[in-house]
Design a protein around this motif. Structure first.
Motif, PDB file in Angstrom:
ATOM      1  N   ARG A  30     -97.380 -16.449  48.900  1.00  0.00           N
ATOM      2  CA  ARG A  30     -96.839 -17.540  49.719  1.00  0.00           C
ATOM      3  C   ARG A  30     -96.876 -18.883  48.984  1.00  0.00           C
ATOM      4  O   ARG A  30     -95.982 -19.707  49.140  1.00  0.00           O
ATOM      5  CB  ARG A  30     -97.619 -17.662  51.037  1.00  0.00           C
ATOM      6  CG  ARG A  30     -97.345 -16.533  52.016  1.00  0.00           C
ATOM      7  CD  ARG A  30     -97.674 -16.971  53.438  1.00  0.00           C
ATOM      8  NE  ARG A  30     -99.079 -17.276  53.628  1.00  0.00           N
ATOM      9  CZ  ARG A  30    -100.003 -16.381  53.996  1.00  0.00           C
ATOM     10  NH1 ARG A  30     -99.642 -15.116  54.211  1.00  0.00           N
ATOM     11  NH2 ARG A  30    -101.261 -16.731  54.168  1.00  0.00           N
ATOM     12  N   GLN A  31     -97.911 -19.084  48.185  1.00  0.00           N
ATOM     13  CA  GLN A  31     -98.054 -20.367  47.507  1.00  0.00           C
ATOM     14  C   GLN A  31     -97.264 -20.434  46.203  1.00  0.00           C
ATOM     15  O   GLN A  31     -96.641 -21.456  45.894  1.00  0.00           O
ATOM     16  CB  GLN A  31     -99.543 -20.643  47.216  1.00  0.00           C
ATOM     17  CG  GLN A  31    -100.404 -20.827  48.450  1.00  0.00           C
ATOM     18  CD  GLN A  31    -100.080 -22.100  49.203  1.00  0.00           C
ATOM     19  OE1 GLN A  31     -99.491 -23.019  48.662  1.00  0.00           O
ATOM     20  NE2 GLN A  31    -100.450 -22.144  50.471  1.00  0.00           N
ATOM     21  N   GLU A  89    -106.691 -19.246  48.639  1.00  0.00           N
ATOM     22  CA  GLU A  89    -105.580 -20.072  49.118  1.00  0.00           C
ATOM     23  C   GLU A  89    -105.598 -21.444  48.451  1.00  0.00           C
ATOM     24  O   GLU A  89    -104.553 -21.956  48.044  1.00  0.00           O
ATOM     25  CB  GLU A  89    -105.648 -20.229  50.637  1.00  0.00           C
ATOM     26  CG  GLU A  89    -104.469 -21.007  51.199  1.00  0.00           C
ATOM     27  CD  GLU A  89    -104.463 -21.031  52.716  1.00  0.00           C
ATOM     28  OE1 GLU A  89    -103.373 -21.134  53.286  1.00  0.00           O
ATOM     29  OE2 GLU A  89    -105.547 -20.956  53.306  1.00  0.00           O
ATOM     30  N   ARG A 104    -102.745 -22.789  45.890  1.00  0.00           N
ATOM     31  CA  ARG A 104    -101.989 -23.993  46.230  1.00  0.00           C
ATOM     32  C   ARG A 104    -101.970 -24.983  45.069  1.00  0.00           C
ATOM     33  O   ARG A 104    -100.917 -25.522  44.726  1.00  0.00           O
ATOM     34  CB  ARG A 104    -102.589 -24.652  47.475  1.00  0.00           C
ATOM     35  CG  ARG A 104    -101.793 -25.850  47.958  1.00  0.00           C
ATOM     36  CD  ARG A 104    -102.280 -26.339  49.321  1.00  0.00           C
ATOM     37  NE  ARG A 104    -103.630 -26.888  49.281  1.00  0.00           N
ATOM     38  CZ  ARG A 104    -104.680 -26.356  49.868  1.00  0.00           C
ATOM     39  NH1 ARG A 104    -104.558 -25.235  50.563  1.00  0.00           N
ATOM     40  NH2 ARG A 104    -105.879 -26.921  49.788  1.00  0.00           N
TER      41      ARG A 104
END
Length: 341
Positions: free
Chosen positions: A35-36, A83, A87
């Motif tokens: 996702r990042q 996460e 990021r």
């Protein structure tokens, strides 16, 4: 070849157990990285395949290799760490992801390593080690209190402090304990419970109770600090946004020889009566630039609780910005950064 051209590579683990540890439960860590970073990542056996643009693949590969080093050092990785690292790597700040591999502050009695999870947390731990007085200001969930407690427990264990004193304003700012039922301990327990919870997470329950009984560890409301001089102590003042300027002055002037203090708070969650200035806001306008004092500011990017907490904080900040200065009575502009602490 351009960075947008398709690319594919793989990371080979020692065995399937190592691959599972890296991928996380139901490949949760891989989905977070996807996702990042934007790459497609899949695990099969002891191999993890990465597909995407050359830049996406390079960033995902770099991150997975660093996480693999952490696992091989014996440190479990959490979804929050993954996460955060993903990021900052996605933002092109690969050096900031290195925070995952800093030294552990301490290992709790349950074998849990307590260590910085973000770049600001690393700066915070360094500031506490360097300065005699450290102010940590930022939203809930950024580890301000927990890391301060860990550094305090470490100082006590290493005999760099003879006492550990944990305090916070009770009953919001007024400390009107007489209006609550029960004896003094029953009155203050609800306000001090978060500090005890953090202690019990790092130390054995019986050990905490023994040290409290001896007076080596003291957990008390801020009002109990008045008139004392705290020598050879590590002191943590929590929820400092709920102090008045007078209470803050009283606390800071308790600091004695051989002592270190950490003051934590979130100036956006002040419970003081409307129109009354927070002691934490007041002091950060007075003290920057004084040697031996450090200020560390956290943001929503440092939240290490459930990812929804970060989104909630961002939503409140957006609402405050749209409403204008009058909406955030506890909020003030950040003073210039002081690195001399």
């Amino acid at each position: 070849m351009g960075v947008d051209e398709a690319s594919e590579t793989k990371v080979v683990l020692a065995d399937s157990d190592e691959a599972v540890a890296l991928a996380g439960s139901r490949d949760e860590n891989l989905r977070l990285i996807e996702r990042q970073v934007g790459a497609r990542i899949g695990a099969r056996g002891n191999e993890i395949r990465i597909r995407g643009t050359r830049e996406q693949v390079a960033r995902a590969t770099e991150l997975l290799n660093e996480l693999m080093k952490l696992i091989r050092m014996g440190h479990p990785i959490t979804a929050g760490e993954v996460e955060y690292a993903a990021r900052v790597v996605a933002e092109g700040n690969a050096e900031a992801a290195d925070v995952l591999f800093t030294d552990v502050v301490l290992v709790s009695n349950r074998g849990k390593p307590v260590k910085p999870h973000t770049q600001t947390q690393r700066e915070y731990v360094d500031a506490i080690a360097r300065a005699d007085l450290t102010f940590a200001i930022g939203p809930a969930g950024t580890g301000k209190t927990y890391l301060a407690m860990a550094m305090a427990v470490k100082a006590l264990q290493e005999r760099r402090a003879s006492r550990l004193i944990l305090t916070r304003p009770a009953l919001e700012a007024g400390e009107r304990l007489g209006f609550l039922p029960g004896d003094v301990q029953a009155k203050v327990d609800p306000y001090l419970r978060p500090l005890f919870d953090a202690l019990y997470d790092m130390m054995d329950l019986e050990e905490v109770q023994r040290l409290v009984g001896q007076g080596t560890i003291e957990v008390a409301p801020l009002a109990f600090m008045r008139g004392r001089t705290l020598n050879d102590s590590f002191i943590v003042l929590d929820e400092a946004q709920n102090t008045t300027p007078e209470q803050m002055k009283m606390f800071l002037t308790r600091l004695g020889f051989g002592s270190k203090a950490v003051v934590t708070g979130d100036i956006t969650q002040t419970d003081l009566p409307r129109g009354e200035m927070s002691g934490l806001n007041h002091i950060r306008e007075m003290l920057p630039g004084i040697p031996g004092i450090a200020f560390v500011y956290f943001s929503d990017q440092d939240v290490v609780r459930h990812e929804l907490v970060q989104r909630i904080i961002q939503a409140y900040e957006r609402m405050g910005a749209e409403a204008g200065p009058s909406a955030g009575r506890g909020k003030a502009a950040r003073p210039p950064r002081d690195d001399r602490g």
